[in-house]
Design an enzyme around this catalytic site. Structure first.
Site, PDB file in Angstrom:
ATOM      1  N   CYS A 104      15.049  21.500 -60.645  1.00  0.00           N
ATOM      2  CA  CYS A 104      13.849  20.768 -60.256  1.00  0.00           C
ATOM      3  C   CYS A 104      14.308  19.446 -59.651  1.00  0.00           C
ATOM      4  CB  CYS A 104      12.934  20.548 -61.462  1.00  0.00           C
ATOM      5  SG  CYS A 104      13.765  19.720 -62.842  1.00  0.00           S
ATOM      6  N   THR A 105      13.426  18.484 -59.537  1.00  0.00           N
ATOM      7  CA  THR A 105      13.777  17.231 -58.867  1.00  0.00           C
ATOM      8  C   THR A 105      14.839  16.448 -59.631  1.00  0.00           C
ATOM      9  OG1 THR A 105      11.528  17.092 -57.985  1.00  0.00           O
ATOM     10  CG2 THR A 105      12.875  15.096 -57.878  1.00  0.00           C
TER      11      THR A 105
END
Length: 253
Positions: A181-182
């Site tokens: 994810c980020t």
């Protein structure tokens, strides 16, 4: 030049409101802007400001034993990407609504960025198992960029991931799955939930996409990484989009 930071830590917080009040006071004293979420499961921060003031704030936070090991990811921009400072208390620091995905009860195994890069170059892990990269972000974020060949899901919210993943579970059974994810927080919860569901072949990418960019650059990644502020998206050198692109969610915290 503005210093931008992203950080999170899962840790038991017995009085989230007290911590939130302290964070707000310290951040205001240093003229920082951004978004901070505090919950009984930990803290999630996106803060930006003068480099010296940022350093002082995190020195204070790291002095708390609960956050002593918290990794802070840094980038820089010419302008302040946040309009204001908001510190909120929430039920979760990232909403997933799954009791079997609490990082307070343990942590799924992780893979370092350098190792993931090696596996992508090889096309398999060190045991010869095929590699699948699972993007746990929503479709809007994925549109800006993702890892080459990643499995992406048609979701608008993180809470939709379990249902969206169901049709793919059989195909993932014989692979080494790396969730990403980020910045690491969503893939950490996703990996825990998948382990609870019996998928013991799942790892999480340490530090997320931003940690990968910071440690090894952009090899194996196509495009940029969407961020929820006025920078819109960062390239592999952690530089903002900077071309005037607009996004409905940019700058909202």
């Amino acid at each position: 030049m503005i210093t931008n930071t992203a950080a999170y830590q899962f840790a038991p917080i017995h009085d989230p409101q007290q911590l939130a009040d302290s964070v707000l006071e310290r951040a205001q004293q240093r003229a920082l802007k951004g978004s901070v979420l505090v919950a009984e499961e930990g803290i999630n921060l996106f803060l930006a400001g003068d480099a010296e003031q940022i350093a002082g704030f995190y020195a204070w936070l790291h002095a708390d034993a609960r956050f002593a090991q918290m990794r802070v990811k840094y980038s820089h921009s010419a302008e302040q990407p946040f309009a204001r400072l908001k510190v909120k208390v929430k039920p979760e620091i990232i909403s997933f609504r799954r009791d079997d995905a609490s990082p307070l009860q343990g942590r799924a195994p992780s893979v370092a960025p350098a190792m993931l890069r090696k596996w992508m170059q090889q096309g398999h892990d060190d045991h010869g198992r095929p590699l699948v990269l699972l993007d746990t972000r929503n479709a809007q974020e994925v549109a800006y960029g993702t890892f080459q060949g990643a499995l992406t899901l048609p979701i608008d919210k993180f809470t939709e991931l379990p249902e969206a993943l169901q049709p793919h579970r059989a195909a993932l059974a014989d692979a080494t799955v790396v969730s990403f994810c980020t910045g690491g927080i969503r893939c950490e919860k996703a990996a825990l939930w998948m382990h609870a569901e019996g998928m013991d072949n799942v790892l999480q990418l340490e530090g997320g996409i931003l940690g990968y960019f910071e440690d090894v650059g952009g090899e194996g990644y196509d495009g940029r990484c969407f961020v929820f502020d006025e920078r819109v998206a960062l390239d592999a050198e952690l530089r903002p989009l900077g071309d005037g692109a607009a996004c409905a969610d940019a700058g909202k915290i």
